[in-house]
Design a protein around this motif. Structure first.
Motif, PDB file in Angstrom:
ATOM      1  N   ILE A 137       0.860  -1.194   0.000  1.00  0.00           N
ATOM      2  CA  ILE A 137       0.000   0.000   0.000  1.00  0.00           C
ATOM      3  C   ILE A 137       0.893   1.241   0.000  1.00  0.00           C
ATOM      4  CG2 ILE A 137      -1.736   1.272   1.350  1.00  0.00           C
ATOM      5  CD1 ILE A 137      -2.533  -1.498   2.570  1.00  0.00           C
ATOM      6  N   TYR A 138       0.542   2.206  -0.864  1.00  0.00           N
ATOM      7  CA  TYR A 138       1.328   3.451  -0.920  1.00  0.00           C
ATOM      8  C   TYR A 138       0.556   4.603  -0.301  1.00  0.00           C
ATOM      9  CZ  TYR A 138       4.716   0.984  -3.677  1.00  0.00           C
ATOM     10  OH  TYR A 138       5.683   0.101  -4.065  1.00  0.00           O
ATOM     11  N   PRO A 139       1.238   5.622   0.313  1.00  0.00           N
ATOM     12  CA  PRO A 139       2.699   5.669   0.467  1.00  0.00           C
ATOM     13  C   PRO A 139       3.228   4.594   1.410  1.00  0.00           C
ATOM     14  CG  PRO A 139       1.640   7.507   1.619  1.00  0.00           C
ATOM     15  CD  PRO A 139       0.563   6.776   0.908  1.00  0.00           C
ATOM     16  N   CYS A 140       4.495   4.238   1.187  1.00  0.00           N
ATOM     17  CA  CYS A 140       5.180   3.373   2.142  1.00  0.00           C
ATOM     18  C   CYS A 140       6.516   4.041   2.466  1.00  0.00           C
ATOM     19  CB  CYS A 140       5.369   1.969   1.589  1.00  0.00           C
ATOM     20  SG  CYS A 140       6.637   1.876   0.340  1.00  0.00           S
ATOM     21  N   VAL A 141       7.189   3.516   3.467  1.00  0.00           N
ATOM     22  CA  VAL A 141       8.448   4.151   3.893  1.00  0.00           C
ATOM     23  C   VAL A 141       9.579   3.139   3.775  1.00  0.00           C
ATOM     24  CG1 VAL A 141       9.552   5.451   5.764  1.00  0.00           C
ATOM     25  CG2 VAL A 141       7.067   5.475   5.555  1.00  0.00           C
ATOM     26  N   ILE A 142      10.634   3.521   3.058  1.00  0.00           N
ATOM     27  CA  ILE A 142      11.798   2.630   2.934  1.00  0.00           C
ATOM     28  C   ILE A 142      12.938   3.220   3.756  1.00  0.00           C
ATOM     29  CG2 ILE A 142      13.392   1.465   1.369  1.00  0.00           C
ATOM     30  CD1 ILE A 142      11.365   1.695  -0.831  1.00  0.00           C
ATOM     31  N   LYS A 143      13.542   2.366   4.587  1.00  0.00           N
ATOM     32  CA  LYS A 143      14.624   2.842   5.467  1.00  0.00           C
ATOM     33  C   LYS A 143      15.872   1.983   5.297  1.00  0.00           C
ATOM     34  CE  LYS A 143      11.400   4.537   8.944  1.00  0.00           C
ATOM     35  NZ  LYS A 143      11.044   4.675  10.354  1.00  0.00           N
ATOM     36  N   ALA A 144      16.991   2.648   5.087  1.00  0.00           N
ATOM     37  CA  ALA A 144      18.267   1.925   5.091  1.00  0.00           C
ATOM     38  C   ALA A 144      18.494   1.431   6.511  1.00  0.00           C
ATOM     39  CB  ALA A 144      19.389   2.867   4.669  1.00  0.00           C
ATOM     40  N   ASP A 145      18.977   0.202   6.644  1.00  0.00           N
ATOM     41  CA  ASP A 145      19.149  -0.357   7.988  1.00  0.00           C
ATOM     42  C   ASP A 145      20.175   0.408   8.825  1.00  0.00           C
ATOM     43  OD1 ASP A 145      18.897  -2.417  10.059  1.00  0.00           O
ATOM     44  OD2 ASP A 145      20.950  -2.925   9.497  1.00  0.00           O
ATOM     45  N   GLY A 146      21.265   0.826   8.191  1.00  0.00           N
ATOM     46  CA  GLY A 146      22.375   1.404   8.966  1.00  0.00           C
ATOM     47  C   GLY A 146      22.481   2.915   8.879  1.00  0.00           C
ATOM     48  N   PHE A 169      19.722   2.118  -2.850  1.00  0.00           N
ATOM     49  CA  PHE A 169      20.195   1.615  -1.553  1.00  0.00           C
ATOM     50  C   PHE A 169      20.880   0.247  -1.682  1.00  0.00           C
ATOM     51  CE2 PHE A 169      17.124   3.866   1.695  1.00  0.00           C
ATOM     52  CZ  PHE A 169      17.393   5.084   1.101  1.00  0.00           C
ATOM     53  N   MET A 170      20.195  -0.684  -2.398  1.00  0.00           N
ATOM     54  CA  MET A 170      20.632  -2.086  -2.323  1.00  0.00           C
ATOM     55  C   MET A 170      21.555  -2.494  -3.458  1.00  0.00           C
ATOM     56  SD  MET A 170      17.133  -3.896  -0.952  1.00  0.00           S
ATOM     57  CE  MET A 170      17.840  -5.298  -0.119  1.00  0.00           C
ATOM     58  N   ILE A 171      21.372  -1.890  -4.625  1.00  0.00           N
ATOM     59  CA  ILE A 171      22.169  -2.340  -5.775  1.00  0.00           C
ATOM     60  C   ILE A 171      23.325  -1.363  -6.039  1.00  0.00           C
ATOM     61  CG2 ILE A 171      22.089  -2.890  -8.258  1.00  0.00           C
ATOM     62  CD1 ILE A 171      19.097  -3.832  -7.574  1.00  0.00           C
ATOM     63  N   ASP A 172      23.001  -0.081  -6.172  1.00  0.00           N
ATOM     64  CA  ASP A 172      24.089   0.897  -6.395  1.00  0.00           C
ATOM     65  C   ASP A 172      24.846   1.199  -5.100  1.00  0.00           C
ATOM     66  OD1 ASP A 172      23.374   0.915  -8.997  1.00  0.00           O
ATOM     67  OD2 ASP A 172      22.143   2.731  -8.880  1.00  0.00           O
ATOM     68  N   ILE A 174      24.552   3.235  -2.397  1.00  0.00           N
ATOM     69  CA  ILE A 174      24.975   4.628  -2.167  1.00  0.00           C
ATOM     70  C   ILE A 174      25.395   4.896  -0.714  1.00  0.00           C
ATOM     71  CG2 ILE A 174      23.662   5.648  -4.098  1.00  0.00           C
ATOM     72  CD1 ILE A 174      21.567   6.530  -1.988  1.00  0.00           C
ATOM     73  N   PHE A 175      25.068   3.990   0.195  1.00  0.00           N
ATOM     74  CA  PHE A 175      25.461   4.217   1.597  1.00  0.00           C
ATOM     75  C   PHE A 175      26.594   3.273   2.042  1.00  0.00           C
ATOM     76  CE2 PHE A 175      20.821   5.536   1.829  1.00  0.00           C
ATOM     77  CZ  PHE A 175      21.112   6.891   1.798  1.00  0.00           C
ATOM     78  N   ASN A 176      27.386   2.841   1.084  1.00  0.00           N
ATOM     79  CA  ASN A 176      28.557   1.999   1.396  1.00  0.00           C
ATOM     80  C   ASN A 176      28.232   0.835   2.328  1.00  0.00           C
ATOM     81  OD1 ASN A 176      30.299   3.646  -0.086  1.00  0.00           O
ATOM     82  ND2 ASN A 176      30.334   5.118   1.623  1.00  0.00           N
ATOM     83  N   GLY A 177      27.257   0.060   1.944  1.00  0.00           N
ATOM     84  CA  GLY A 177      26.930  -1.134   2.725  1.00  0.00           C
ATOM     85  C   GLY A 177      25.789  -0.927   3.716  1.00  0.00           C
ATOM     86  N   TYR A 178      25.601   0.301   4.181  1.00  0.00           N
ATOM     87  CA  TYR A 178      24.581   0.530   5.219  1.00  0.00           C
ATOM     88  C   TYR A 178      23.142   0.460   4.694  1.00  0.00           C
ATOM     89  CZ  TYR A 178      28.386   1.922   8.274  1.00  0.00           C
ATOM     90  OH  TYR A 178      29.530   1.944   9.034  1.00  0.00           O
ATOM     91  N   GLY A 179      22.988   0.430   3.362  1.00  0.00           N
ATOM     92  CA  GLY A 179      21.638   0.333   2.813  1.00  0.00           C
ATOM     93  C   GLY A 179      21.388  -1.007   2.140  1.00  0.00           C
ATOM     94  N   LYS A 180      22.315  -1.952   2.344  1.00  0.00           N
ATOM     95  CA  LYS A 180      22.162  -3.275   1.700  1.00  0.00           C
ATOM     96  C   LYS A 180      21.018  -4.053   2.339  1.00  0.00           C
ATOM     97  CE  LYS A 180      25.763  -4.069  -1.172  1.00  0.00           C
ATOM     98  NZ  LYS A 180      25.748  -4.961  -2.288  1.00  0.00           N
ATOM     99  N   LYS A 181      20.711  -3.689   3.572  1.00  0.00           N
ATOM    100  CA  LYS A 181      19.516  -4.249   4.217  1.00  0.00           C
ATOM    101  C   LYS A 181      18.547  -3.083   4.324  1.00  0.00           C
ATOM    102  CE  LYS A 181      19.322  -7.270   8.000  1.00  0.00           C
ATOM    103  NZ  LYS A 181      19.535  -7.531   9.442  1.00  0.00           N
TER     104      LYS A 181
END
Ligand code: AMP
Ligand code: GLY
Length: 415
Positions: A137-146, A169-172, A174-181
């Motif tokens: 359901i939108y809107p939804c909120v996406i959060k980088a884990d770190g 976050f997950m493929i490019d 952009i947060f140097n690993g902190y957005g992989k989750k």
């Protein structure tokens, strides 16, 4: 007593100001401080930055206690390192700092202890996240884990927007690993409130509530910032809301800390969303807020240093924090262009007779000149007999401050 205070923002200037009022405090070393702490009573700025350097400094300079402002070093485990060397430090251990350092950890903690929070799912595999987002359901909120320097939370209005965030976050990465989750969360509608507190792990004393204004432009428009202004107390935190917070968030949080054997002596910040369905916990921060601290500390009648020492020695039970029966308004004055590109290096002029506190965030002292050096430059804090009075005073006093490219919101506390 000598104190080592870590941090360099407006929050740390306000902390230094308040700590300096205790006669037992001889000197406050600010690492690295700013132009405000450079001029503050009993304060001296130092250059030490890394955990190793700070540890060495504390050992060599008879530091009685170290107080940590921002989250970064807490999440890296500065408290554990100081404890290993038998040095006193006020803040949560590395494990407890995960309450802020990992969104997934904090959400699991909230769920486990029955704390009302937005529904969520965590993902470590991008195709799975995208599959989930197709039907959500939108809107939804996406959060980088770190740790993502305040840029790790995105509210998405469509699958297309969400897809881009997942790629970033997950493929490019952009947060140097902190957005992989990532954590994908239900969007909550309501009014936000900040409750800062101090805890010894056993007792937790909430401070006066506060209301931050996160967006850069009036009417809550434009991108999110670190905070453009705060009023305290927050008029939406009624007695009923406070009661609900204490019963269904504060108490289970303390129970969780104990059951998980998470040692926590420090400041704990609750980011709340007051909704029609109840008071939700959006997030924990394992530190004081900025600019909430600037608005709140001038209202604190009790001694801040004594509160910290009581919490450090596990004796917060029975300690009472008293507050002025007043309202506070903190107006953040920033460099035009913040939170995107902006210029710095401009002279700051402050009238001598400003009726309020001027806490410096992004300003450095060069010789006798105070110059802009950051996005958020100053928090101007005024107290009043009611909310309206505190706001009116703030917008009057702000005319006594000037620098090139100065910007501030005109509606703090009015929206
Ligand atoms: P956080 O770092 O989790 O507090 O998120 C930063 C900001 O994003 C919050 O202060 C809210 O303004 C917004 N936010 C976070 N989670 C939600 C949510 N579930 N629903 C609505 N807004 C949210
Ligand atoms: N003002 C919000 C924060 O300090 O995270």
């Amino acid at each position: 007593m000598n104190i080592l205070l870590i941090g360099s923002g407006g929050r740390e200037h306000a902390m230094a100001f308040k700590l300096s009022q205790n006669p037992k405090v001889k000197k406050i070393y600010c690492a690295k401080g700013n132009g405000g702490t450079a001029m503050e009573n009993k304060c001296e700025n130092i250059k030490e930055k890394t955990i190793e350097e700070l540890l060495k400094f504390a050992k060599e300079n008879e530091i009685y206690i170290t107080i940590v402002g921002p989250e970064e070093l807490l999440i890296k485990g500065i408290v554990d390192e100081f404890n290993k060397e038998g040095l006193k430090i006020f803040g949560p251990s590395k494990k407890s700092a995960c309450l802020e350092g990992s969104k997934d950890f904090s959400k699991r903690f909230m769920k486990k202890y029955g704390i009302l929070t937005a529904e969520y799912e965590s993902f470590t595999f991008a195709p799975k996240a995208l599959e989930y987002l197709k039907d959500c359901i939108y809107p939804c909120v996406i959060k980088a884990d770190g740790m993502a320097a305040g840029k790790g939370v995105v509210i998405c209005n469509s699958f297309k927007e969400a897809e881009k965030v997942i790629y970033d976050f997950m493929i490019d990465d952009i947060f140097n690993g902190y957005g992989k989750k990532v954590v994908i969360e239900e969007f909550l509608e309501g009014v936000e409130a900040s409750i800062l507190s101090i805890t010894d792990g056993d007792t937790l004393i909430p401070f006066i509530s506060a209301k931050d204004h996160k967006q850069i432009f009036d009417n809550n428009q434009g991108p999110n910032t670190g905070g453009m202004g705060v009023i305290a107390p927050n008029p939406f935190v009624t007695d009923t809301v406070m009661k609900e917070f204490k019963e269904s968030i504060l108490k289970p949080t303390l129970r969780g800390l104990k059951e998980e054997r998470i040692e926590f002596k420090g400041f704990l910040f609750f980011g709340l969303m007051i909704t029609k369905k109840g008071v939700y916990l959006l997030e924990y921060n394992v530190r004081l807020g900025d600019p909430e601290t600037q608005a709140i500390l001038p209202l604190m009648k009790s001694d801040f240093y004594d509160a910290i020492c009581s919490a450090y020695s596990g004796k917060l039970k029975g300690f009472e924090i008293k507050w002025e029966d007043k309202n506070s308004c903190a107006l953040v004055i920033s460099s035009l262009g913040y939170p995107c590109k902006y210029n710095t290096g401009f002279n700051i002029t402050l009238d001598e007779n400003i009726d309020g506190n001027v806490f410096i965030s992004g300003g450095t002292l060069e010789g006798k000149d105070l110059k802009t050096s950051g996005g958020r430059v100053i928090s101007l804090v005024t107290l009043g007999n009611d909310l309206e009075d505190s706001i009116k005073r703030c917008y009057k006093e702000v005319n006594k401050i000037s620098f090139k490219d100065m910007y501030y919101r005109k509606d703090i506390g009015l929206i």
